[in-house]
Scaffold this active site. Structure first.
Site, PDB file in Angstrom:
ATOM      1  N   ASP A 193      -6.366  -4.991  -6.600  1.00  0.00           N
ATOM      2  CA  ASP A 193      -6.850  -3.611  -6.123  1.00  0.00           C
ATOM      3  C   ASP A 193      -7.798  -3.054  -6.932  1.00  0.00           C
ATOM      4  OD1 ASP A 193      -4.715  -4.087  -4.204  1.00  0.00           O
ATOM      5  OD2 ASP A 193      -3.060  -3.181  -5.898  1.00  0.00           O
ATOM      6  N   HIS A 220       1.141  -1.500  -4.512  1.00  0.00           N
ATOM      7  CA  HIS A 220       0.277  -2.784  -4.162  1.00  0.00           C
ATOM      8  C   HIS A 220       0.614  -3.236  -2.583  1.00  0.00           C
ATOM      9  CE1 HIS A 220      -2.029  -6.359  -4.900  1.00  0.00           C
ATOM     10  NE2 HIS A 220      -1.072  -7.111  -4.741  1.00  0.00           N
TER      11      HIS A 220
END
Length: 356
Positions: A193, A220
């Site tokens: 990310d 996530h």
């Protein structure tokens, strides 16, 4: 002068690391690694990858084999590990590579490891959410963590298997049940990310992504991924349209890859890169390097949730310090509330899976 050795014995020494012993008798018949000429170029850390033959596992194994901090690399999976092991072992880097195949060899794969990286599980396919993976991957993670608790309870664990928002709580519950839980040593890998955020922000700003650092907090998956664009380094400002565009693209980066691959896989190569980068940070922390700060999904007191992704400082024991979120703007505060609501459900789902 080195004593004269029969050529067949010398070949057996060099090749022995490709075929780990499956029984006590076989172990007696094989040369010990300490006597093997292929024992590695320098002292370092012992790392195991669980799920090493998969789409993430194979490129991750290659990248970890290239890391000079690794002296011994164990590759475990339920299929195809011998081939991956043979292939990776031909790389002329310092780490010795050994392969382990199937549940009977899991304990041998884990014994004595310093760092465990877990990409095991099924990948996302078009139309699937991370929660669709839960029933399969939750059981895989539980089994592997039971092995870790038994064989290397002091190892640092990097968990990649999705849905990370739920699998990290699953791992924590397994370790608690075994009496080995250390929250400082269990880290969900959210580095991809951050890598995506750095890349996409750099594209908008016209910068080298290696010079950009975007904190990404929360979790996530989807809206739980919260890039803190107000804290980008180097400092900069964005229009409301840019903030909306960047946030949406960072949150849906995984879906972007799944759809682009059109059924042929998910984000494997970029995930392997991110996992190798995070593993290197953990190893440098274990070595004693100072100032190693990464975002990770961990047991946390940063919010009221028991698990949350934020900046942590890594050291010899794993997590040495959890850093505060810092000031958030109105857009980020609203995003944080959305993230916390979904995260709470995912965390409880993981905990309930182990307790049921």
């Amino acid at each position: 002068m080195e004593p004269r050795v029969d050529p067949s014995q010398r070949i057996a020494r060099i090749a022995s690391h490709l075929h780990p012993p499956t029984s006590q008798m076989e172990e007696i018949s094989l040369l010990r690694r300490s006597d093997c000429r292929a024992k590695g170029g320098a002292p370092g850390f012992k790392v195991a990858i669980l799920g090493a033959a998969g789409g993430i596992g194979q490129p991750l194994a290659m990248l970890v084999k290239m890391n000079p901090l690794v002296s011994l690399l164990h590759l475990y999976d339920v299929v195809n590990t011998p081939g991956v092991t043979a292939d990776i072992s031909h790389m002329n880097t310092g780490a010795v590579v050994r392969g382990f195949l199937g549940q009977p060899q899991l304990e041998s794969a884990l014994a004595g490891m310093d760092l465990i990286i877990i990409p095991a599980g099924v990948p996302r396919k078009p139309g699937m959410t991370r929660d669709d993976l839960f029933n399969i991957n939750a059981g895989i993670v539980r089994t592997l963590c039971e092995g870790i608790a038994k064989c290397c309870p002091g190892a640092i664990v990097n968990l990649i298997s999705n849905p990370v928002n739920s699998t990290v709580p699953i791992a924590a519950e397994v370790f608690k049940n075994a009496g080995t839980y250390n929250p400082k040593r269990l880290l969900g890998v959210t580095t991809l990310d951050v890598a995506r955020a750095n890349t996409f922000v750099a594209e908008v700003l016209g910068l080298d992504p290696r010079e950009v650092n975007v904190p990404v907090v929360g979790g996530h998956a989807g809206v739980t991924i919260l890039p803190l664009l107000s804290q980008v380094n180097p400092p900069c400002s964005f229009t409301p349209e840019e903030i909306t565009y960047l946030t949406d693209r960072i949150q849906n980066g995984g879906t972007e890859v799944v759809e682009a691959k059109a059924g042929a896989g998910s984000a494997t190569l970029s995930m392997a890169y991110a996992a190798a980068k995070f593993a290197d940070a953990c190893l440098r922390g274990m070595r004693g390097d100072a100032g190693i700060v990464e975002c990770a999904y961990v047991a946390s007191q940063v919010t009221e949730l028991p698990f949350f992704a934020s900046k942590v400082r890594l050291g010899r024991a794993g997590i040495e310090e959890m850093l505060p979120l810092g000031p958030l703007n109105q857009f980020e505060r609203a995003g944080l509330e959305k993230a916390k609501k979904e995260l709470a459900e995912s965390i409880q789902k993981g905990i309930s899976f182990v307790k049921k």
